[in-house]
Motif scaffolding. Sequence first.
Motif: not given
Lengths: 582, 190
Positions: A335, A546, B11, B14, B43, B46-48, B76, B79, B102, B112
């Motif tokens: 991700r 996304p 993410v 969120q 990060s 849209g990253g973790s 999520e 994650e 992602s 996924y």
Amino acid sequence: MKQLLSGNEAIARGVYEAGVKVCSAYPGTPSTEILESLPQYRDDLYCEWAPNEKVALEVAYGACMAGVRSFCAMKHVGLNVAADPLFTAVYNGVAGGMVIVTADDPSMHSSQNEQDNRYYALHAKTALIEPSDSQECKDFIRTAYEISERFDLPVIFRTTTRVSHSKSLVTFGERTETEPPPYHRNIAKNVTMPATAYKNRARLDTKLKELAKYSNECPLQSVEMRGSGIGVITASIAYQYAREVFPEDTSFLKLGLTWPLPMDLIRDFAARVEKLYVVEELDGFMEREIRAAGIECIGKQLVSELYEQDPQRLREELFGESPAVKEVGVKPAGRPPALCPGCPHRGFFYCVSRRRDLVVTGDIGCYTLGAAPPFYALDTGVCMGGGLSVGAGMARGFAARGEKKKILGVVGDSTFFHSGMTGALEIAYNNCDMVPVILDNHITAMTGHQENPGSGYTLQGEIADAVRIEDVLRAMGFKKILIVDPLDLEAMDQTIDDAFASDERAAIICRRPCVMIRRIPREKAICEVDREKCIGCGKCRTVGCPAVMLRDKKSVIDPVQCIGCTVCAQVCPVKAITRKGL
Amino acid sequence: MQKKSVLIVGVGGQGTILTAKILVNGLIREGYDVKMSEVHGMSQRGGSVSTQVHFGEKVWSPVTGKGAADVLLAFEKMEAVRYANMLRPDGIAIINDFAMPSATIAAGLEEYPEGCVEAMQASFRTCVVDAAAIARDLGDSRCMNVVLFGAMTKVLELDEIDWEQVIRETVPPKTAERNCEAFRAGRDAV
């Protein structure tokens, strides 16, 4: 009053309490929130975003020469940009106190390298102060100004990501202002030239020797004797980790002024314990000096110099106790960070990724993500401003080996003002065969949306005359300036062709504001997939948005994330995606 | 009281940071020493993302490494799997039964993974909440984070704190009542 503050917020509070009058910085993770926290005190101090770190340091230096306490902050690599004035400011000294924050980024959470900026204090020959939590971030700032004024030196104040971005409780104090010394011209001290520098060099040597003595009695150093078995010398965030890892009866020499090191204090502490550890994150900066003084210690032979530490890792490296961990047997997909839905950079990088004829030199910003999947659209990425000048060098290199390449050099608007302008000048004046592209989204986006000279606002919220990038380029000698909306893919693609076909010196400005700028109103819309028309070819998913996903072999668009930019609709071969106003 | 460590993952976007903020505000009001750590910068796009909260009588480090979190709150489910090695073997995972593909999955470069929740259940004490559905039923998908927060306070047995008051003081005033409702729904879901 006790408040939970990040280290950065606490530094800002410390700056306010220390009576500082002038503050300047260029944003950079993990330092950005320091200046962002200062406008709340604007009745008592001036704060600004400077075009780059060198300017920020020079502004702070000028202010301190005028007699007031001044401050500047930057990320670790920012100090590379500001190194030139730093090394001479140390020779000349200050009038009002001056503190320079460098925020280092072990593990490179948001950086291009993990350089250990403690060496700047050693190299530039000045004092280095390192706090280990938010309370110290606030309190040590005041002491830093006292040291700066007492020893006539600009002082380096170093944090790391975990000091800057972790939050802990802070007790506030009051602001106290000091009377600025009367101003008078002092050429011997303040105008650097060979004859004055020669004398200031000797004066600096004396200052440093006094500072080294003072380091032993400095209130920022603390000796915590608990037992005579194990002793630990440590500083910064490593102190917090070591407190968790070592047994209760361990003695600590916890340092706040880490250059020059308090060698008498260290010798004395070493003599009082049987086994001495030096625990520090990144390089063995203190350990090297301690060993050079003939003091035996355990440190970097066990504790890695690479990456960020944490208590579990430290315990494993020091004592071989690995933490019990359960593996769950499912491998998560990656991700990586991605360009936001509606990001204007997407249009540019989509067009570039479709072409095989380009060499693209990148820069530092959100648009570094142009190198990420699915675009893979950058050839290089080095430093702020490097997108243009590294491109210029590549053009020369390819020409020298007799190869014809089409080279695009990419920078953002903030990066253009930071250090891209000199690269653009290189291209124009030295007649370099390449096309600069400025991705102008009207903001410094990656660090969290700070103003820049093109945005039309200042840090203190005042309206300013926004600089027009096309005017700057024109003045430099670019005759053909192509301004395009990068989300119009056909126009974007055509513009790249036009720029390379031009007989006149050409530059491209991709102009569309970042979707995250709140003050710019945006028509509410989304894109929708007609499931009947969709043939499941997956083309819309090659734009790296996304919000566009696959469901039951056809595409769907997440209405929560989508903002209706239509890049996916423009690439759909069967026109199955339409934009709908909300 | 012994130190406790909570790891909140999800993410970017969120609402993990707001959740951590509510938790921390309540803990401070109760007189705990608290340290928290966030990741900013690149990060976020849209990253973790992860946020750590540590509390007790005295807390030293604002971060812990592998196998050290007492509680993992995952917004999520993929994650949850990514950060599973940060959880103590006897720790507890609160997992949102919610999937967010992602960018690499959306682009068709990766798939996924199947069985995220089941794998966590096989290894740890877990509490699985369909917070997306609960928030939707309450009429606002954005409350998902506070639903999860409600579930966590129940699992952590942090019952002496007046969380609804803390929520009212932490979130924007307009959303206070809705968030309190989401908090109660989250507690009821455990």
